[in-house]
Design a protein around this motif. Structure first.
Motif, PDB file in Angstrom:
ATOM      1  N   VAL A  92       0.902  -1.224   0.080  1.00 52.74           N
ATOM      2  CA  VAL A  92       0.070  -0.059   0.082  1.00 52.74           C
ATOM      3  C   VAL A  92       0.901   1.297  -0.180  1.00 52.74           C
ATOM      4  O   VAL A  92       1.764   1.293   0.899  1.00 52.74           O
ATOM      5  N   THR A  93       0.515   2.160  -0.815  1.00 51.01           N
ATOM      6  CA  THR A  93       1.175   3.434  -0.870  1.00 51.01           C
ATOM      7  C   THR A  93       0.146   4.345  -0.287  1.00 51.01           C
ATOM      8  O   THR A  93      -1.022   4.474  -0.924  1.00 51.01           O
ATOM      9  N   ALA A  94       0.560   5.285   0.557  1.00 50.96           N
ATOM     10  CA  ALA A  94      -0.456   6.044   1.312  1.00 50.96           C
ATOM     11  C   ALA A  94       0.208   7.435   1.321  1.00 50.96           C
ATOM     12  O   ALA A  94       1.306   7.769   1.390  1.00 50.96           O
ATOM     13  N   TYR A  95      -0.675   8.668   1.177  1.00 52.82           N
ATOM     14  CA  TYR A  95      -0.208   9.910   1.594  1.00 52.82           C
ATOM     15  C   TYR A  95      -0.601  10.324   3.183  1.00 52.82           C
ATOM     16  O   TYR A  95      -1.667  10.285   3.350  1.00 52.82           O
ATOM     17  N   ASN A  96       0.372  10.790   3.632  1.00 51.92           N
ATOM     18  CA  ASN A  96       0.138  11.200   5.112  1.00 51.92           C
ATOM     19  C   ASN A  96      -0.414  12.599   4.930  1.00 51.92           C
ATOM     20  O   ASN A  96       0.430  13.438   4.586  1.00 51.92           O
ATOM     21  N   THR A  99       1.789  15.161   7.364  1.00 51.03           N
ATOM     22  CA  THR A  99       3.294  15.668   7.043  1.00 51.03           C
ATOM     23  C   THR A  99       3.478  15.781   5.498  1.00 51.03           C
ATOM     24  O   THR A  99       4.905  15.949   5.256  1.00 51.03           O
ATOM     25  N   ASP A 100       2.566  15.628   4.883  1.00 50.72           N
ATOM     26  CA  ASP A 100       2.807  15.623   3.189  1.00 50.72           C
ATOM     27  C   ASP A 100       3.656  14.673   2.877  1.00 50.72           C
ATOM     28  O   ASP A 100       4.365  14.805   1.960  1.00 50.72           O
ATOM     29  N   SER A 145      -0.483  10.894  19.702  1.00 53.20           N
ATOM     30  CA  SER A 145      -0.805  12.405  19.543  1.00 53.20           C
ATOM     31  C   SER A 145      -1.855  12.677  18.601  1.00 53.20           C
ATOM     32  O   SER A 145      -1.796  14.114  18.438  1.00 53.20           O
ATOM     33  N   GLY A 146      -2.889  11.895  18.460  1.00 50.04           N
ATOM     34  CA  GLY A 146      -3.998  12.391  17.881  1.00 50.04           C
ATOM     35  C   GLY A 146      -4.101  11.513  16.437  1.00 50.04           C
ATOM     36  O   GLY A 146      -3.234  11.050  16.129  1.00 50.04           O
ATOM     37  N   ASP A 147      -5.205  11.804  15.962  1.00 48.80           N
ATOM     38  CA  ASP A 147      -5.576  11.032  14.714  1.00 48.80           C
ATOM     39  C   ASP A 147      -4.561  11.481  13.552  1.00 48.80           C
ATOM     40  O   ASP A 147      -4.435  12.757  13.132  1.00 48.80           O
ATOM     41  N   VAL A 148      -4.074  10.563  12.869  1.00 52.89           N
ATOM     42  CA  VAL A 148      -3.555  10.908  11.405  1.00 52.89           C
ATOM     43  C   VAL A 148      -4.344  10.434  10.347  1.00 52.89           C
ATOM     44  O   VAL A 148      -4.840   9.181  10.383  1.00 52.89           O
ATOM     45  N   GLU A 149      -4.598  11.295   9.204  1.00 51.28           N
ATOM     46  CA  GLU A 149      -5.241  10.760   8.123  1.00 51.28           C
ATOM     47  C   GLU A 149      -4.241  10.395   6.986  1.00 51.28           C
ATOM     48  O   GLU A 149      -3.177  10.653   6.678  1.00 51.28           O
ATOM     49  N   TYR A 150      -4.549   9.213   6.370  1.00 52.43           N
ATOM     50  CA  TYR A 150      -3.628   8.574   5.302  1.00 52.43           C
ATOM     51  C   TYR A 150      -4.669   8.716   4.088  1.00 52.43           C
ATOM     52  O   TYR A 150      -5.745   7.722   4.138  1.00 52.43           O
ATOM     53  N   GLU A 151      -4.278   8.985   2.913  1.00 54.23           N
ATOM     54  CA  GLU A 151      -5.117   8.880   1.731  1.00 54.23           C
ATOM     55  C   GLU A 151      -4.520   7.740   0.851  1.00 54.23           C
ATOM     56  O   GLU A 151      -3.090   7.865   0.677  1.00 54.23           O
TER      57      GLU A 151
END
Length: 158
Positions: A92-96, A99-100, A145-151
């Motif tokens: 899987v390749t995902a975009y954080n 942190t871009d 440290s909180g929720d992190v979104e990955y696309e």
């Protein structure tokens, strides 16, 4: 007992370790015990006790590997149809979005996980968030440290 998901590469690595332990390590340890016994008094023989401890560790590891292999559900993801969904064994390749950065992970079994090689356990929070998602879906991972979104950018079966 429960089935343990494992990739083909992970099963091969365990089989290779098992073969090495049985054919190389075990005979070395047996010889070390025999050599230590020849030195006489076993009560105060540090070499003997060290060899016995090594034997215990080796036999325990052999039993552990044999149990894992007997309960393994070996999944060859390359033989499954590519649906664009994240499944066990997929890369899987995902975009954080925080942190871009783009990251690539392969979802593997617990014994195969190695974050330095971007191999994450199927039971990790990140993998659990990815499983079932498709390209362009957003996976939310709870961190201290909180929720992190990955696309999800891409999904490959290699």
């Amino acid at each position: 007992m429960n089935q343990i998901p494992m990739t083909v590469a992970g099963a091969e690595a365990l089989r290779a370790e098992l073969k090495r332990l049985k054919s190389e390590e075990r005979p070395k340890i047996i010889q070390a015990i025999a050599d230590a016994r020849e030195h006489g008094d076993l009560k105060e023989n540090a070499e003997y006790h060290a060899a016995r401890e090594q034997q215990s560790f080796c036999e325990g590891r052999i039993q552990e590997i044999e149990a894992k292999l007997s309960n393994a559900q070996i999944i060859d993801v390359s033989k499954l149809p590519e649906t664009g969904r994240v499944i066990f064994g997929a890369t899987v390749t995902a975009y954080n979005t925080k942190t871009d950065e783009e990251v690539t992970y392969k979802i593997v079994g617990d014994d195969e996980a190695d974050i330095k090689q971007n191999l994450i356990s199927v039971n990790s929070p990140l993998a659990r968030a990815f499983i079932g998602k498709s390209v362009d879906d957003v996976a939310i991972v709870g961190t201290p440290s909180g929720d992190v979104e990955y696309e999800i950018v891409s999904v490959a079966h290699r």
